[in-house]
Design a protein around this motif. Structure first.
Motif, PDB file in Angstrom:
ATOM      1  N   PRO A   1      -6.911  -0.400   7.982  1.00 51.71           N
ATOM      2  CA  PRO A   1      -7.530  -1.724   7.940  1.00 51.71           C
ATOM      3  C   PRO A   1      -6.513  -2.808   7.584  1.00 51.71           C
ATOM      4  O   PRO A   1      -5.738  -2.646   6.635  1.00 51.71           O
ATOM      5  CB  PRO A   1      -8.588  -1.586   6.835  1.00 51.71           C
ATOM      6  N   VAL A   2      -6.498  -3.887   8.347  1.00 47.66           N
ATOM      7  CA  VAL A   2      -5.618  -5.032   8.073  1.00 47.66           C
ATOM      8  C   VAL A   2      -6.407  -6.324   8.270  1.00 47.66           C
ATOM      9  O   VAL A   2      -7.495  -6.315   8.860  1.00 47.66           O
ATOM     10  CB  VAL A   2      -4.369  -5.062   9.004  1.00 47.66           C
ATOM     11  N   LEU A   3      -5.829  -7.421   7.789  1.00 43.47           N
ATOM     12  CA  LEU A   3      -6.480  -8.724   7.941  1.00 43.47           C
ATOM     13  C   LEU A   3      -5.958  -9.382   9.219  1.00 43.47           C
ATOM     14  O   LEU A   3      -4.785  -9.771   9.285  1.00 43.47           O
ATOM     15  CB  LEU A   3      -6.174  -9.597   6.721  1.00 43.47           C
TER      16      LEU A   3
ATOM     17  N   VAL B   1      -5.570  -8.458  -4.188  1.00 42.36           N
ATOM     18  CA  VAL B   1      -6.576  -8.770  -3.165  1.00 42.36           C
ATOM     19  C   VAL B   1      -7.390  -7.560  -2.703  1.00 42.36           C
ATOM     20  O   VAL B   1      -8.526  -7.393  -3.113  1.00 42.36           O
ATOM     21  CB  VAL B   1      -5.967  -9.523  -1.963  1.00 42.36           C
ATOM     22  N   GLY B   2      -6.870  -6.750  -1.815  1.00 42.22           N
ATOM     23  CA  GLY B   2      -7.661  -5.620  -1.311  1.00 42.22           C
ATOM     24  C   GLY B   2      -6.770  -4.726  -0.480  1.00 42.22           C
ATOM     25  O   GLY B   2      -5.614  -5.052  -0.206  1.00 42.22           O
ATOM     26  N   VAL B   3      -7.334  -3.580  -0.079  1.00 38.06           N
ATOM     27  CA  VAL B   3      -6.559  -2.590   0.672  1.00 38.06           C
ATOM     28  C   VAL B   3      -6.008  -3.178   1.978  1.00 38.06           C
ATOM     29  O   VAL B   3      -4.847  -2.957   2.332  1.00 38.06           O
ATOM     30  CB  VAL B   3      -7.446  -1.359   0.963  1.00 38.06           C
ATOM     31  N   GLN B   4      -6.842  -3.963   2.680  1.00 39.35           N
ATOM     32  CA  GLN B   4      -6.388  -4.534   3.962  1.00 39.35           C
ATOM     33  C   GLN B   4      -5.183  -5.442   3.743  1.00 39.35           C
ATOM     34  O   GLN B   4      -4.249  -5.451   4.532  1.00 39.35           O
ATOM     35  CB  GLN B   4      -7.495  -5.378   4.618  1.00 39.35           C
ATOM     36  N   PHE B   5      -5.234  -6.206   2.667  1.00 44.35           N
ATOM     37  CA  PHE B   5      -4.132  -7.115   2.327  1.00 44.35           C
ATOM     38  C   PHE B   5      -2.864  -6.304   2.055  1.00 44.35           C
ATOM     39  O   PHE B   5      -1.789  -6.594   2.563  1.00 44.35           O
ATOM     40  CB  PHE B   5      -4.520  -7.929   1.085  1.00 44.35           C
ATOM     41  N   ARG B   6      -3.029  -5.238   1.238  1.00 47.23           N
ATOM     42  CA  ARG B   6      -1.850  -4.458   0.843  1.00 47.23           C
ATOM     43  C   ARG B   6      -1.305  -3.616   2.000  1.00 47.23           C
ATOM     44  O   ARG B   6      -0.168  -3.169   1.953  1.00 47.23           O
ATOM     45  CB  ARG B   6      -2.182  -3.588  -0.390  1.00 47.23           C
ATOM     46  N   ASN B   7      -2.118  -3.395   3.026  1.00 44.05           N
ATOM     47  CA  ASN B   7      -1.607  -2.752   4.243  1.00 44.05           C
ATOM     48  C   ASN B   7      -0.738  -3.709   5.057  1.00 44.05           C
ATOM     49  O   ASN B   7      -0.080  -3.288   6.002  1.00 44.05           O
ATOM     50  CB  ASN B   7      -2.760  -2.272   5.133  1.00 44.05           C
TER      51      ASN B   7
ATOM     52  N   ARG C   1      -2.489  -2.528  -7.425  1.00 40.41           N
ATOM     53  CA  ARG C   1      -3.856  -2.214  -6.993  1.00 40.41           C
ATOM     54  C   ARG C   1      -4.841  -3.386  -7.158  1.00 40.41           C
ATOM     55  O   ARG C   1      -5.914  -3.362  -6.577  1.00 40.41           O
ATOM     56  CB  ARG C   1      -4.384  -0.949  -7.674  1.00 40.41           C
TER      57      ARG C   1
ATOM     58  N   GLU D   1     -12.805  -0.511  -5.817  1.00 41.40           N
ATOM     59  CA  GLU D   1     -11.396  -0.905  -5.658  1.00 41.40           C
ATOM     60  C   GLU D   1     -11.047  -1.019  -4.178  1.00 41.40           C
ATOM     61  O   GLU D   1     -10.372  -1.962  -3.759  1.00 41.40           O
ATOM     62  CB  GLU D   1     -10.490   0.102  -6.364  1.00 41.40           C
TER      63      GLU D   1
ATOM     64  N   GLU E   1       2.078   1.845  -3.416  1.00 39.43           N
ATOM     65  CA  GLU E   1       0.926   2.215  -4.243  1.00 39.43           C
ATOM     66  C   GLU E   1       0.642   3.719  -4.121  1.00 39.43           C
ATOM     67  O   GLU E   1       0.265   4.368  -5.091  1.00 39.43           O
ATOM     68  CB  GLU E   1      -0.292   1.405  -3.751  1.00 39.43           C
TER      69      GLU E   1
ATOM     70  N   ARG F   1       0.832  -1.205   0.000  1.00 38.93           N
ATOM     71  CA  ARG F   1       0.000   0.000   0.000  1.00 38.93           C
ATOM     72  C   ARG F   1       0.871   1.262   0.000  1.00 38.93           C
ATOM     73  O   ARG F   1       0.524   2.258  -0.616  1.00 38.93           O
ATOM     74  CB  ARG F   1      -0.926  -0.035   1.232  1.00 38.93           C
TER      75      ARG F   1
ATOM     76  N   ALA G   1     -12.563  -4.234  -2.733  1.00 41.83           N
ATOM     77  CA  ALA G   1     -12.399  -5.469  -3.516  1.00 41.83           C
ATOM     78  C   ALA G   1     -12.046  -6.663  -2.632  1.00 41.83           C
ATOM     79  O   ALA G   1     -12.345  -7.811  -2.970  1.00 41.83           O
ATOM     80  CB  ALA G   1     -11.326  -5.274  -4.575  1.00 41.83           C
ATOM     81  N   GLY G   2     -11.436  -6.402  -1.507  1.00 42.88           N
ATOM     82  CA  GLY G   2     -11.045  -7.509  -0.623  1.00 42.88           C
ATOM     83  C   GLY G   2     -12.101  -7.866   0.404  1.00 42.88           C
ATOM     84  O   GLY G   2     -11.780  -8.534   1.398  1.00 42.88           O
TER      85      GLY G   2
END
Ligand SMILES: Cc1cc2nc3c(=O)[nH]c(=O)nc-3n(C[C@H](O)[C@H](O)[C@H](O)COP(=O)(O)OP(=O)(O)OC[C@H]3O[C@@H](n4cnc5c(N)ncnc54)[C@H](O)[C@@H]3O)c2cc1C
Ligand code: FES
Ligand code: FES
Lengths: 256, 158
Positions: free
Chosen positions: B54-56, A95-101, A92, B123, A74, A71, B126-127
């Motif tokens: 936000p994180v997983l 997966v998603g923003v949470q993943f890229r964080n 981008r 976007e 990015e 992120r 998306a996750g």
């Protein structure tokens, strides 16, 4: 998820390197990939206390700490300005923003995954990997090296006035790419990386003098080998690579 | 090992296993909103905020939360309820299992992007997978929620 006996937030790279010499121990980046593994580990080595989560810019280069997240690359305004959005476009879809964080640049580069958008993008630029013991080596060389137990400290991207563009195709959003292409140019000297073939990304350099975008793309796409898996056949990938290289070359101003 | 953190505004000192996931840790602390879905970093059900991002939590070690701030849906209950009513109004929940993760990411998006376009919303989210709704109701609810103070979401971020 694997189990581990200990967790050490290291105070120095030397400490990280020493701990990492034991096969049972493991360096944790963002853990996205690692956590899918099972079994018993010894010590989880955490580099997050070493200030390696910064992107630094000098006259000649960008230095991206191994703990920077996807992120961060990015959204970094310096990378965006210098390379015209190629980093944003390459990550981008992951997966998603949470993943890229969570996912890190160090983990992504160390992993040298076949599907890697990150590796593909970086290979089209003049990129180096700084290893704690191994020093600074070109990313292309690092990508071909066997896995060792050194520590990836930083990724260096040279500011050599290169323009770059990126494209990938996925069967469904957020899936791994079926093909990933990154193209850069400096005058009529072209550097083209193709990943997710499905083997890991490689790059070639071509002189574009006197060639149309179509000719350049055909010549470039033919330089790579392609394979088949559930996501696509070798023939399909070879075709996609040529199409995307052509589009990217045109995007970078190569005449049709 | 011991960690010290702020969980939903409260200072906490806790003993954890070296390999404990943040997901298991917050649930053990009573934050039952946080759901275990795919456990392979794909679905977004386990979304929490770490220092506001936000994180997983299924892929983050609890040890990484040491010295930091963790927020779950329980920590933003009033806002979550407000957005939840927009979801309900659009019939945008069926089983509701994905909602806590979706809500955490929508509230994070609201803080990060001003006036996002439809594409930017898609976007950013998306996750966050949903097996039931087909997403259209969720998108209507998000748009209505973001426009609740008047105005239109039209994408002035980039
Ligand atoms: C569900 C899923 C989907 C994905 N989709 C994509 C995609 O579409 N495109 C894409 O490009 N990538 C994708 N990835 C890969 C992802 O982007 C990361 O590259 C990957 O998760 C590794 O990054 P990490 O920080 O999580 O590393 P980790 O999982 O923490 O580590 C990965 C490896 O690197 C080692 N390591 C970590 N940091 C260092 C260091 N500094 N020095 C030495 N070794 C180190 C670890 O020991 C481990 O072996 C996906 C991953 C998952 C789990
Ligand atoms: S449970 Fe974490 S992403 Fe699905
Ligand atoms: S409402 Fe059931 S998964 Fe989203």
């Amino acid at each position: 998820m694997f189990s581990a006996r200990e967790y050490v937030k290291v105070n120095s790279l030397e400490e990280a390197w020493e701990l990492n010499q034991k096969r049972a121990n493991v360096i944790a980046g963002g853990m996205m990939w690692l956590k899918m593994g099972n079994g018993q580990k010894g010590t989880i080595i955490d580099l997050s206390g070493l200030g390696l989560d910064q992107i630094e810019e000098s006259e000649e280069e960008f230095s991206v700490g191994c703990m920077c997240t996807l992120r961060q690359i990015e959204l970094d305004p310096g990378l965006e300005r210098e390379f015209g959005g190629v980093f944003r476009e390459s990550v981008r879809h992951i997966v998603g923003v949470q993943f890229r964080n969570g996912a890190t640049v160090g983990g992504s580069v160390y992993g040298r995954y076949g599907f890697s958008d990150v590796l593909t993008c970086l290979l089209a630029l003049d990129t180096y990997v700084e290893l704690y013991k191994g020093g600074r080596i070109p990313l292309g060389e690092f990508a071909r090296m066997p896995y060792t137990r050194d520590v990836v400290v930083k990724i260096i991207v040279k500011k050599d006035k290169r323009q770059a563009a990126y494209a990938s195709q996925r069967n469904t959003k957020t899936d791994f790419p079926v093909i990933a292409c990154a193209v850069s140019r400096k005058a009529d000297s072209w550097r083209i990386a193709v990943g997710a073939r499905p083997e890991k990304a490689e790059y070639i350099c071509l002189d574009g003098t006197g060639k149309t975008a179509e000719e350049l793309a055909r010549e470039a796409a033919a330089c790579f080998s392609y394979g088949s898996n559930l996501r696509g056949s070798a023939e399909y990938r070879a075709h996609l690579a040529e199409v995307y290289i052509r589009r990217l070359a045109k995007e970078l101003g190569k005449e049709a | 090992m011991e960690i010290n953190l702020i969980l939903n505004g409260k200072k906490i000192k806790a003993q954890i296993r070296p390999d404990e996931l943040l997901l298991d840790f917050v649930r053990a602390q009573g934050c039952w909103s946080v759901k275990r879905g795919c456990e392979t970093a794909n679905c977004g059900l386990c979304t929490v905020w770490l220092d506001g991002k936000p994180v997983l939590s299924c892929s983050t070690l609890a040890a990484r939360a040491d010295g930091r701030t963790v927020t779950t849906l329980e920590g933003v209950a009033a806002e979550a309820e407000a957005f939840g009513s927009y979801l309900a109004e659009e019939g945008a929940e069926q089983c509701g299992f994905c909602s806590p993760g979706l809500i955490m990411n929508v509230l994070a998006m609201e803080r990060e992007l001003s006036n996002p376009s439809e594409e930017e919303i898609k976007e950013y989210l998306a996750g966050n997978l949903c097996r039931c709704t087909g997403y259209m109701g969720q998108l209507r609810a998000i748009r209505n929620y973001l426009n609740r103070k008047g105005g239109e979401t039209n994408g002035e971020n980039r």
